[in-house]
Structures are given as C-alpha cells and as structure tokens.
Design an enzyme around this catalytic site. Sequence first.
Site, mmCIF file in Angstrom:
data_model
loop_
_atom_site.group_PDB
_atom_site.id
_atom_site.type_symbol
_atom_site.label_atom_id
_atom_site.label_comp_id
_atom_site.label_asym_id
_atom_site.label_seq_id
_atom_site.Cartn_x
_atom_site.Cartn_y
_atom_site.Cartn_z
ATOM 1 N N ARG A 1 0.840 -1.190 0.000
ATOM 2 C CA ARG A 1 0.000 0.000 0.000
ATOM 3 C C ARG A 1 0.876 1.242 0.000
ATOM 4 O O ARG A 1 1.781 1.372 0.828
ATOM 5 C CB ARG A 1 -0.900 0.019 1.239
ATOM 6 C CG ARG A 1 -1.930 1.129 1.224
ATOM 7 C CD ARG A 1 -2.676 1.209 2.537
ATOM 8 N NE ARG A 1 -1.888 1.914 3.551
ATOM 9 C CZ ARG A 1 -2.389 2.395 4.686
ATOM 10 N NH1 ARG A 1 -3.665 2.200 4.968
ATOM 11 N NH2 ARG A 1 -1.625 3.015 5.553
ATOM 12 N N SER B 1 -12.603 -4.430 0.317
ATOM 13 C CA SER B 1 -12.926 -3.912 1.643
ATOM 14 C C SER B 1 -14.439 -3.785 1.791
ATOM 15 O O SER B 1 -15.118 -3.287 0.885
ATOM 16 C CB SER B 1 -12.298 -2.531 1.846
ATOM 17 O OG SER B 1 -10.895 -2.604 1.841
ATOM 18 N N LYS C 1 -4.549 4.670 8.806
ATOM 19 C CA LYS C 1 -5.325 5.073 7.634
ATOM 20 C C LYS C 1 -6.049 6.362 7.967
ATOM 21 O O LYS C 1 -6.939 6.395 8.814
ATOM 22 C CB LYS C 1 -6.316 3.965 7.257
ATOM 23 C CG LYS C 1 -6.968 4.132 5.890
ATOM 24 C CD LYS C 1 -7.772 2.880 5.539
ATOM 25 C CE LYS C 1 -8.273 2.912 4.102
ATOM 26 N NZ LYS C 1 -9.352 3.882 3.897
#
Length: 235
Positions: free
Chosen positions: A54, A123, A152
């Site tokens: 990521r 997700s 996040k």
Amino acid sequence: MSTTDPAPEAPSRLRRPVDIRVYCLVDPLQTRGRPLVDVARAAVAGGATLVQYRDKHGSTRDMIANARALKQALEGTGVPLVINDRVDVALAAGADGTHVGQSDIAVRDARRLLGPQAIVGLSIGSIADAHAAAYGELDYVCIGAVFQTLSKADAEPPMGLGGLSRIATAIRGRDDGVPVGAIAGITQDNAAGVIGAGVGGVAVISAITAAPDPWMAARALRLAVDRALAPAGAA
C-alpha cells in the site's frame, strides 16, 4: 434471510485459495524507515500468509519498482503479493492481484483486467457493502474498520466486535465460502476476540511493520490467530 434479501451469489469462476490468517500490509510510511523488502521478508518469515503493498503517496514508477522488488523477495515463500487500489501497478509488476475499496475500481473491472487467476480482494464496511459485493469475482473480503487506527487517515469510525460480527454474518448469507478477514487496530492482544466475532484472519499494518522486530510481531500474531481458530479446527 428475509424474502427481500438477494439470493446468495454462486462464484462465476474457480476461486483462488487465499490464506488470510495474517494479512500484512506494508506501507513506506509505516516501516520506521526500514526498507519495505526487509520488513516484508521478516513478516513472512514470522508467519504472515498474505502481503499487500500500500502506497498512497508514491509515484507510479516508484510503486512499480517497489512492487517488483517485493514480488521478487517473496518468490519461493508461497505467500502472494497484492497491490492496494492500483490495478495498473499490479499488472506492470507481475503481482498476484489487487485489493480494492468501495470507491476504487469496480471488482468486476479489476477482474476483467487482471484475469481469472489473479487474486482480487475487497474492503467491506457495512451491511449494504456486504449485500452488494460481487462475490463471484472475489477471492476474499476484509471487514473494517474494527477498532480505532492511526494507519489510515480516512478510516471509517470503528464498528467494534458487534459490528464486525453482524457484517460477517451478512457476508456468510451471501457467500459462505469466501474467506473473510478483519482490519484496523488489530493486535496480538485483541486478535482472538476478532476471530471469535466470525472471521478467518486479521489484516494489520503497524502491529507488524512498525514493531521493533517485525518477525517477532508477526510470529506472535500468527500464534494468537492460530490458537483462536483451533477450536473450529481451522488452524
């Protein structure tokens, strides 16, 4: 299931087996300055079963280079590499697949681009997401945010174990075979409770990649997850 609920969706393809027990996300901003490859290698050596790259801030060229390096580092381990959001990076780097969110490329489009053998994960943050997911195109799903997280910036408010359990049940009502994981704020200490809420694995970032010893952190988390799964015969 009520009469207004959609019927369970049968997979339209042979689903690729994905072990989501310890799903480690590696992010350049979450490694305490250590190389991504070193952290990923340590996590896998300690027991991580799936790795996601990521990177919300890197250039496309840098992301492809990093993804290729990670893919090479994982060769021979049996642990797949998926790329967060970026199907183009996954394709260019020869990664095993991608993980997308609710506002990213549609699951069916990701599958069309990557092909039937790639891993595609999604997700899921609500009951509505669970009902709408294209399970026939998916290899796993990940529910979150379970707990508060600093990893996040745009994470949804935490749903807690009760919310996790409700969404996991909704997913099982649509597709009882898809692997289901959970993400956000999960640690060695709360992993057993997360598994007990009805999922088969945990996805973590800082619990492994920001730990002083990523190998030891991954090992401890893997042991906690395996112990929690053992009563169901799934470890």
